[in-house]
Design a protein around this motif. Structure first.
Motif, mmCIF file in Angstrom:
data_model
loop_
_atom_site.group_PDB
_atom_site.id
_atom_site.type_symbol
_atom_site.label_atom_id
_atom_site.label_comp_id
_atom_site.label_asym_id
_atom_site.label_seq_id
_atom_site.Cartn_x
_atom_site.Cartn_y
_atom_site.Cartn_z
ATOM 1 N N ARG A 29 14.688 0.378 34.135
ATOM 2 C CA ARG A 29 13.302 0.860 34.068
ATOM 3 C C ARG A 29 12.813 1.381 35.420
ATOM 4 N NH1 ARG A 29 9.869 -0.634 29.962
ATOM 5 N NH2 ARG A 29 8.513 0.838 31.055
ATOM 6 N N LEU A 30 13.179 0.696 36.499
ATOM 7 C CA LEU A 30 12.742 1.136 37.830
ATOM 8 C C LEU A 30 13.402 2.458 38.215
ATOM 9 C CD1 LEU A 30 12.569 -2.260 39.761
ATOM 10 C CD2 LEU A 30 10.663 -0.674 39.390
ATOM 11 N N VAL A 31 14.675 2.590 37.889
ATOM 12 C CA VAL A 31 15.394 3.839 38.196
ATOM 13 C C VAL A 31 14.732 4.999 37.448
ATOM 14 C CG1 VAL A 31 17.580 5.071 37.884
ATOM 15 C CG2 VAL A 31 17.571 2.750 38.819
ATOM 16 N N GLU A 32 14.350 4.730 36.207
ATOM 17 C CA GLU A 32 13.681 5.745 35.396
ATOM 18 C C GLU A 32 12.334 6.132 36.031
ATOM 19 O OE1 GLU A 32 13.675 4.555 31.208
ATOM 20 O OE2 GLU A 32 11.602 5.295 31.185
ATOM 21 N N LEU A 33 11.597 5.111 36.480
ATOM 22 C CA LEU A 33 10.280 5.338 37.079
ATOM 23 C C LEU A 33 10.384 6.154 38.374
ATOM 24 C CD1 LEU A 33 7.163 4.423 37.153
ATOM 25 C CD2 LEU A 33 7.952 2.633 38.705
ATOM 26 N N LEU A 34 11.418 5.895 39.152
ATOM 27 C CA LEU A 34 11.547 6.533 40.468
ATOM 28 C C LEU A 34 12.682 7.567 40.445
ATOM 29 C CD1 LEU A 34 11.206 3.158 42.357
ATOM 30 C CD2 LEU A 34 9.491 4.970 42.346
ATOM 31 N N ARG A 35 12.832 8.246 39.300
ATOM 32 C CA ARG A 35 14.020 9.085 39.102
ATOM 33 C C ARG A 35 14.079 10.285 40.036
ATOM 34 N NH1 ARG A 35 11.094 9.331 34.473
ATOM 35 N NH2 ARG A 35 9.905 11.247 34.172
ATOM 36 N N ASP A 36 12.941 10.672 40.652
ATOM 37 C CA ASP A 36 13.006 11.807 41.583
ATOM 38 C C ASP A 36 13.641 11.400 42.912
ATOM 39 O OD1 ASP A 36 10.706 10.185 41.827
ATOM 40 O OD2 ASP A 36 9.797 11.665 43.172
ATOM 41 N N LYS A 37 13.914 10.121 43.095
ATOM 42 C CA LYS A 37 14.536 9.657 44.337
ATOM 43 C C LYS A 37 16.032 9.422 44.117
ATOM 44 C CE LYS A 37 10.377 8.821 46.272
ATOM 45 N NZ LYS A 37 9.510 9.101 45.125
ATOM 46 N N SER A 38 16.776 9.501 45.186
ATOM 47 C CA SER A 38 18.187 9.159 45.080
ATOM 48 C C SER A 38 18.314 7.646 45.286
ATOM 49 C CB SER A 38 18.966 9.954 46.125
ATOM 50 O OG SER A 38 19.932 9.155 46.731
ATOM 51 N N ILE A 39 18.933 7.000 44.327
ATOM 52 C CA ILE A 39 18.950 5.536 44.341
ATOM 53 C C ILE A 39 20.370 5.008 44.200
ATOM 54 C CG2 ILE A 39 18.042 3.439 43.256
ATOM 55 C CD1 ILE A 39 15.877 5.170 41.986
ATOM 56 N N GLU A 40 20.693 4.041 45.018
ATOM 57 C CA GLU A 40 21.935 3.300 44.819
ATOM 58 C C GLU A 40 21.563 1.859 44.527
ATOM 59 O OE1 GLU A 40 25.236 3.568 47.650
ATOM 60 O OE2 GLU A 40 24.143 5.309 48.450
ATOM 61 N N ALA A 41 22.459 1.142 43.897
ATOM 62 C CA ALA A 41 22.167 -0.269 43.632
ATOM 63 C C ALA A 41 23.254 -1.130 44.240
ATOM 64 C CB ALA A 41 22.083 -0.509 42.140
ATOM 65 N N ILE A 42 22.852 -2.251 44.840
ATOM 66 C CA ILE A 42 23.868 -3.176 45.321
ATOM 67 C C ILE A 42 23.694 -4.527 44.634
ATOM 68 C CG2 ILE A 42 24.348 -2.032 47.508
ATOM 69 C CD1 ILE A 42 22.516 -3.904 48.902
ATOM 70 N N GLY A 43 24.809 -5.157 44.371
ATOM 71 C CA GLY A 43 24.831 -6.361 43.528
ATOM 72 C C GLY A 43 24.676 -7.652 44.292
ATOM 73 N N ASP A 44 24.830 -8.737 43.548
ATOM 74 C CA ASP A 44 24.484 -10.072 44.021
ATOM 75 C C ASP A 44 24.825 -10.431 45.471
ATOM 76 O OD1 ASP A 44 23.298 -12.475 42.644
ATOM 77 O OD2 ASP A 44 24.122 -11.337 40.976
ATOM 78 N N ASN A 45 26.110 -10.515 45.771
ATOM 79 C CA ASN A 45 26.475 -11.045 47.086
ATOM 80 C C ASN A 45 25.988 -10.189 48.233
ATOM 81 O OD1 ASN A 45 27.640 -13.312 46.126
ATOM 82 N ND2 ASN A 45 29.712 -12.434 46.019
ATOM 83 N N GLU A 46 26.202 -8.893 48.093
ATOM 84 C CA GLU A 46 25.800 -7.970 49.137
ATOM 85 C C GLU A 46 24.270 -8.012 49.304
ATOM 86 O OE1 GLU A 46 26.505 -3.315 50.231
ATOM 87 O OE2 GLU A 46 27.493 -4.095 48.431
ATOM 88 N N SER A 47 23.591 -8.101 48.184
ATOM 89 C CA SER A 47 22.134 -8.152 48.188
ATOM 90 C C SER A 47 21.636 -9.406 48.910
ATOM 91 C CB SER A 47 21.628 -8.126 46.740
ATOM 92 O OG SER A 47 20.237 -8.283 46.707
#
Lengths: 379, 483
Positions: free
Chosen positions: A243-261
């Protein structure tokens, strides 16, 4: 400024012993520098004896099913975090470890954490340390042993002195025991990364994300990168990310998972990005959407800035003089966290006349002799 | 008559009523000052209706400056002030005295600023709690504390009492949602604390003011933290055939990492009363939990399933989760009508002591035994997730001596709450109702520091002087202040 070792250190082992000692000091007008683990370097310059709660340690009660912890003030934070982690719980407000930024030694204590209301990135979602204080025991400036609050989640019996003591840096009393609310650690966490953004764009991202019901639990920025953290049950996190990616879709977004986060937010919490920068470190509280203009105003002074709490907390590393930093920080208010040779003047921001009078009258009430960390919050 | 004493009013102040009213009327708009006894009688009590007293006068200002003017005049003339929001206190927090002027906030009704980018609302404190969320609804936000009097109670009263509500398990109480305020001190001085940002740089005086029961000042403006509305919410109902297992279920849910917004508890006495009144279709068993979770459809389904698994290990007599809005209403219907249903059975006294969650089963058992000893029936309906009890003691106000028996029973329950590690009041406040029990929870020095703070901020002890602290305990402070 006194350096530890130059003056006598007193380390009582019990609350009664501590109270008796403070009562003596009150009678003799002996001024005290009060500390927990001494990981924050600022000291009361006027004090001539060092009083530490380090030897009053131990967890008195931990009930995971009630989310309740009671510990003596000198209990190392590490020990508490270890015991909570064993039950899948934590201090939700994510207290920072000042040793990274200040290069100090010593061991952070639970009492010191409460005395300084130390609250990290998750504060934007769950509140500060002060919001998790259920009760306190402390010794006031006359040596009286006092208690306030208790161990239950809801308590409006009498005045709430726990909040007042939290963040009073030992100037109203020496904390001897604190009761805190704990929370379960979220099953899963993920961080959305926005690269090449300006401070203004970062705050826009934060305001948009924090206006969603997706319980954003971290919103920080430095060096052109903004991070937004989501936590929860695993399916919840997938859904919230989508939902957040959809909301901010004009931005370039990467996601990082549990441990790294988890590592990322620990480093942001401890300001590792400023650990090696020379000069002073300032902590500026500001209305989130005013943060970009403060960063612009700080620009001509050099140095670097980072944001936390969705923009509401601005960290500034730089070598300018205090008056110039405070002027640029307005309408935010700046507190000096790590002094440098070039910075002089008061550490805490000036208060309005009315608030300054209230603070003074409260200090006199708790500490009529002015012996508890004298001047620490004033200059 | 009732058992809670108030100090004898100061006859000299009452004799000066014309002079006091004239001073107030000269300084304030005429419709602001009420002094005709027929009109001031409307302010003789709050929701603790067993205690009544017509005040000397009532002032209903429209601005902070008018509040300050009224306070300054009372201060100069040495007249006690009783701050009042909407008068919904269950603890007698707004009970007037015959020698006191009520200063009410209900005409301070303006919304000053809504800022969703920074997530706050700034308003005058006479705005009602429910009106705040109504104001925010078009923006997709809400204000979290939701005391059950939210239709009537004001933000000023919520701040004075640090009000909670059913949803504070997840969102916290007033103090956790208050960012800043404007306050008038007893001498009329106006002070601003905090603002539209997180945290304080100096002492957390905001935290001291919230919940100080009108002892330190009158809050006229507030900046409140606002939250985005959840996508949806759905309750489930879980019935157990003994109280202990219900208590165990609460602890296991809390520990599991699922954080419901509310966990409400109703016992058999309450269930029977509610069933005959509201026909909510509740099971006939020893205890029912209503657990509400929030989120998207999928998130809700996931959380309900997790809670169902936890509950099923404890062999509930019933587990029913709502599948749609109608079913949600049906599950909440009985809980929401509980107080009305109990009212049909007679008069009741509602207490709000809090106990550690692990002590809930024992506390409930002891309350049952005390009920037999005192010969009065009691029903339990409360916020179980945070251990905030709400025993309703049933009595007959028309029967001489019954109120006193109910109060004695109530005192025993509150002592029990303290004995098991809890406190006298979780959300209603001390007021006059629990004033004389404060010595049970606090040692003399623990109360002394609070009274010293009051004396420091209100040196003449004019603000709500006979509340919160037992009269004999506060007497030396009150007498020294008025000398």
């Amino acid at each position: 400024m006194n350096v530890q070792g130059e003056i006598r250190t007193v380390a009582p082992e019990t609350e009664a012993e501590l109270a008796e000692y403070v009562a003596d000091c009150h009678g003799a007008g002996r001024k005290l520098r009060i500390s927990g683990g001494s990981t924050r370097l600022r000291r009361s310059a006027a004090a001539n004896t060092h009083l530490t709660t380090q030897k009053m340690d131990g967890i008195a009660l931990y009930e995971p099913g009630e989310l309740t912890l009671i510990a003596r003030a000198g209990t190392p934070l590490e020990e508490i975090e270890r015991q909570l982690a064993a039950e899948g719980q934590a201090l939700a407000f994510e207290p920072m470890d000042h040793r990274v930024l200040l290069g100090s030694s010593g061991m952070p204590t639970i009492g010191g954490m409460v005395a300084a209301n130390v609250s990290g990135p998750r504060r934007v979602q769950v509140g500060a340390c002060r919001d998790y204080v259920l009760g306190v025991r402390f010794v006031d400036g006359r040596g009286r042993i006092l208690k306030n609050g208790g161990r239950v989640m809801k308590n409006v019996t009498g005045m709430d002195l726990g909040k007042l003591l939290c963040g009073s840096y030992g100037t109203l009393g020496v904390l001897t025991e604190v009761a805190l609310k704990t929370l379960p650690v979220a099953e899963c966490q993920r961080t959305l990364v926005f690269e090449n953004v300006s401070p203004r764009q970062a705050v826009e991202i934060f305001s948009a994300a924090l206006a969603t019901p997706f319980e954003v639990s971290g919103a920080a920025f430095h060096s052109g990168t903004a991070w937004v953290r989501i936590e929860g049950l695993s399916r919840q996190v997938d859904y919230r990310q989508e939902r957040l990616v959809e909301l901010l879709r004009d931005k370039s977004i990467e996601a990082i998972g549990d441990n790294e986060s988890r590592i990322l937010w620990r480093d942001l919490r401890d300001l590792r990005h400023f650990a090696n920068s020379p000069g002073a470190i300032w902590r500026i509280l500001v209305k989130s959407t005013d943060a970009p203009q403060v960063i612009e105003a700080l620009g001509p002074l050099g140095g670097a800035a980072s944001l936390d709490w969705g923009g509401g907390l601005l960290w500034y590393a730089g070598n300018s003089d205090a008056a110039a930093v405070r002027k640029a920080a307005a309408p935010g208010v700046a507190t000096l966290v790590r002094p440098a040779a070039a910075t002089s003047g008061p550490v805490f921001p000036a208060e309005s006349k009315g608030v300054a009078e209230l603070s003074a009258v409260l200090r006199r009430t708790f500490d009529p002799g002015g012996i508890m960390n004298p001047g620490l919050m004033e200059g | 008559m009732s058992t809670i004493a108030m100090p004898a009013p100061d006859a000299a102040i009452i004799a000066r009523k014309p002079e006091i009213v004239a001073a107030l009327a000269a300084a304030l708009p005429s419709e602001t000052v009420i002094f005709d006894p027929d009109e001031t009688r409307a302010y003789e009590c709050d929701a603790l209706t067993a205690y009544r007293c017509t005040p000397l006068a009532v002032v209903l200002p429209r601005t902070t400056e008018e509040v300050a003017m009224a306070m300054r005049i009372c201060h100069q003339m040495g007249v006690p002030v009783i701050p009042r929001g909407a008068g919904t206190s269950l603890a007698g927090g707004a009970l007037p005295t015959a020698d006191g002027v009520v200063i009410g906030t209900m005409r301070l009704r303006e919304i000053l600023e809504i800022d969703t980018a920074n997530r706050f609302i700034r308003l005058q404190t006479g705005v009602t709690n429910l009106a705040v969320s109504a104001e925010l609804e078009p923006e997709g936000f809400f204000y979290a504390p939701d005391p059950s009097s939210q239709l009537a109670c004001t933000i000023a009263g919520n701040i004075a009492m640090n009000s909670g509500g059913a949803h504070c398990l997840k969102y916290g109480v007033t103090t956790n949602n208050l960012l800043g305020l404007r306050m008038v001190m007893s001498d009329g001085q106006i002070v601003d604390l905090g603002g539209p940002y997180l945290g304080a740089s100096g002492l957390d005086i905001l935290g001291l003011i919230c919940g100080s029961e009108g002892q330190l000042g009158i809050v006229t403006e507030a900046t409140l933290r606002i939250l985005p509305r959840p996508e949806g919410a759905r309750p489930m109902l879980i019935g157990f055939d003994d109280a202990e297992t219900a208590g165990e279920c609460v602890a296991r849910i809390i520990r599991s990492g699922v954080l419901p917004v509310a966990i409400e508890y109703m016992d058999d006495v309450c269930l029977r009363a509610v069933e005959s009144f509201a026909k909510a279709g509740y099971p006939d068993c020893a205890a029912v939990l209503i657990v509400e979770v929030e989120g998207s459809e999928a998130e809700i389904a996931d959380q309900i399933e997790r809670i169902r698994l936890i509950a099923s290990e404890l062999n509930p007599v019933e587990f029913r989760s709502s599948r749609n809005a109608d079913e949600s209403l049906a599950i909440w219907k009985g809980r929401k009508s509980a107080f009305g249903a109990m009212g049909r059975l007679g008069d009741y006294l509602c207490l709000d002591g809090t106990v550690p969650v692990s002590k809930l089963p024992y506390t409930l058992k002891r309350i049952g035994e005390l009920s037999k000893e005192h010969g009065l029936e009691v029903a339990n309906v409360f916020h179980a997730g945070d251990g905030n009890m709400h025993p309703l003691i049933l009595f007959n106000a028309n029967q001489p001596g019954d109120l006193e028996r109910a109060e004695a029973f109530g005192s025993d329950i509150l002592r029990l709450c303290v004995d098991v590690g809890g406190c006298l009041t979780g959300e209603h406040g001390v007021g006059i109702e629990k004033r004389d029990l404060m010595t049970k929870q606090y040692a003399p020095d623990d109360m002394a520091i609070q009274m010293e703070i009051k004396g420091a901020l209100d040196p003449k002890w004019l603000l709500n002087p006979a509340k919160v602290f037992p009269l004999e305990v506060s007497k030396p402070y009150r007498e020294a202040a008025t000398k």
